[in-house]
Design a protein around this motif. Structure first.
Motif, PDB file in Angstrom:
ATOM      1  N   GLU A 101      -3.851  -3.212  -7.699  1.00 46.99           N
ATOM      2  CA  GLU A 101      -5.199  -2.664  -7.892  1.00 46.99           C
ATOM      3  C   GLU A 101      -5.684  -3.086  -9.203  1.00 46.99           C
ATOM      4  O   GLU A 101      -7.032  -3.286  -9.530  1.00 46.99           O
ATOM      5  N   ARG A 156       0.767  -1.204  -0.034  1.00 48.63           N
ATOM      6  CA  ARG A 156       0.062  -0.144  -0.114  1.00 48.63           C
ATOM      7  C   ARG A 156       0.869   1.264  -0.186  1.00 48.63           C
ATOM      8  O   ARG A 156       0.472   2.050  -0.361  1.00 48.63           O
ATOM      9  N   ARG A 195       1.024  -0.643  -5.469  1.00 47.81           N
ATOM     10  CA  ARG A 195      -0.280  -0.428  -5.116  1.00 47.81           C
ATOM     11  C   ARG A 195      -1.047  -0.397  -6.527  1.00 47.81           C
ATOM     12  O   ARG A 195      -2.135  -1.096  -6.662  1.00 47.81           O
TER      13      ARG A 195
END
Length: 303
Positions: free
Chosen positions: A121, A111, A117
């Protein structure tokens, strides 16, 4: 732009898998692994590995994994695609004939690193577009000899239990009030609590380690406190299961079970011990931290 061709690899062209690079360092490749077919001593079978080819170039890939005795893949744990090829990735999952859980393996700090990240995602979005739904995020732990081996608290007595019916009864009690997302999902299914308990028992039998390793934990007055399953999976020694029955909770027994499980494996030659728990299971996460197990990865599960 030509339409992609979707197909499984063959033993003769398994090297195609490595022609797609992953600069984001998300997934198994982030931890020093390569795509290695079982014929070369690796984890992956070409017939369980699919690629999307556009003009002969790999633009998306997916590798499903199973244990050495499995006749069908257990889960998808490698899935990625080239920049701009998210739809090809999603279509690859739709076309492949496997409907398993997707375990996205990411670094523990995923994160905090923008590129990592974004890549994670993007994979989640593509898998969701293919029809999968997020289930849970989990911590993956590792105990190694450079971590202090915790002392046994000495509050519980541990005994083997050869009768699966007794183990099944304890699993029913543990799962009757659980924070584990996989167990909760199984309980919500058509078979309810009974099916969830039997699914867990089947998982114990799937391990490569002896059945005789399983241990029930008892309080000094003879009451069952819980169950721990020291195990070996295809990757090595691991904490197979830790469960405390509802009436014994509130005393921190999860830590006692984890310590016993860790020491049991180390005493039988384990040089490292892997483990995992849901991010939302704060009592078990606290027990892992207290016992010296370090978070090495996070794993995002979709079904």
């Amino acid at each position: 732009m030509t339409d992609p061709v979707f197909r499984a690899l063959t033993p003769g062209d398994a090297a195609l898998f490595d022609t797609l690079q992953d600069p984001s360092l998300v997934g198994r490749a982030a931890f020093g692994h390569r795509y290695t077919p079982v014929a070369e001593g690796g984890d992956y079978r070409p017939e369980w590995t699919w690629v999307a080819l556009r003009g002969g170039t790999v633009v998306a890939r997916a590798a499903w994994w199973g244990g050495p005795h499995d006749t069908a893949p257990v889960l998808l744990n490698w899935f990625d695609f080239a920049d701009g090829e998210a739809e090809a990735g999603a279509e690859l999952l739709r076309r492949a004939p496997f409907r398993t859980e997707y375990e996205l393996i990411v670094p523990a700090d995923w994160r905090e690193v923008p590129a990592v990240r974004a890549a994670a995602e993007a994979r989640i979005a593509a898998a969701t577009a293919a029809g999968l739904e997020p289930l849970v995020e989990r911590y993956r732990y590792l105990w190694t000899p450079d971590c202090p081996l915790p002392a046994r608290p000495g509050r519980l007595l541990f005994r083997p239990e050869p009768d699966d019916a007794v183990i099944l009864d304890v699993l029913r009690r543990v799962h009757s009030d659980t924070l584990d997302a996989h167990a909760r999902r199984a309980i919500e299914g058509p078979g309810g609590l009974e099916a969830a308990a039997r699914e867990e028992l089947d998982f114990f039998h799937w391990f490569l380690s002896p059945r005789a390793w399983w241990r029930l934990a008892y309080t000094p007055d003879g009451e069952v406190a819980g169950l721990h399953v020291p195990a070996r999976n295809p990757s090595g020694p691991c904490v197979g299961f830790i469960g405390v029955v509802p009436e014994a909770r509130g005393h921190g027994y999860g830590y006692d079970l984890l310590v016993e499980c860790t020491r049991f494996l180390v005493e039988r030659g384990a040089e490292s011990v892997a483990g995992a728990t849901d991010r939302g299971n704060t009592p078990m996460a606290a027990a892992f931290a207290r016992a010296g197990h370090r978070v090495t990865q996070e794993r995002i599960h979709l079904l």
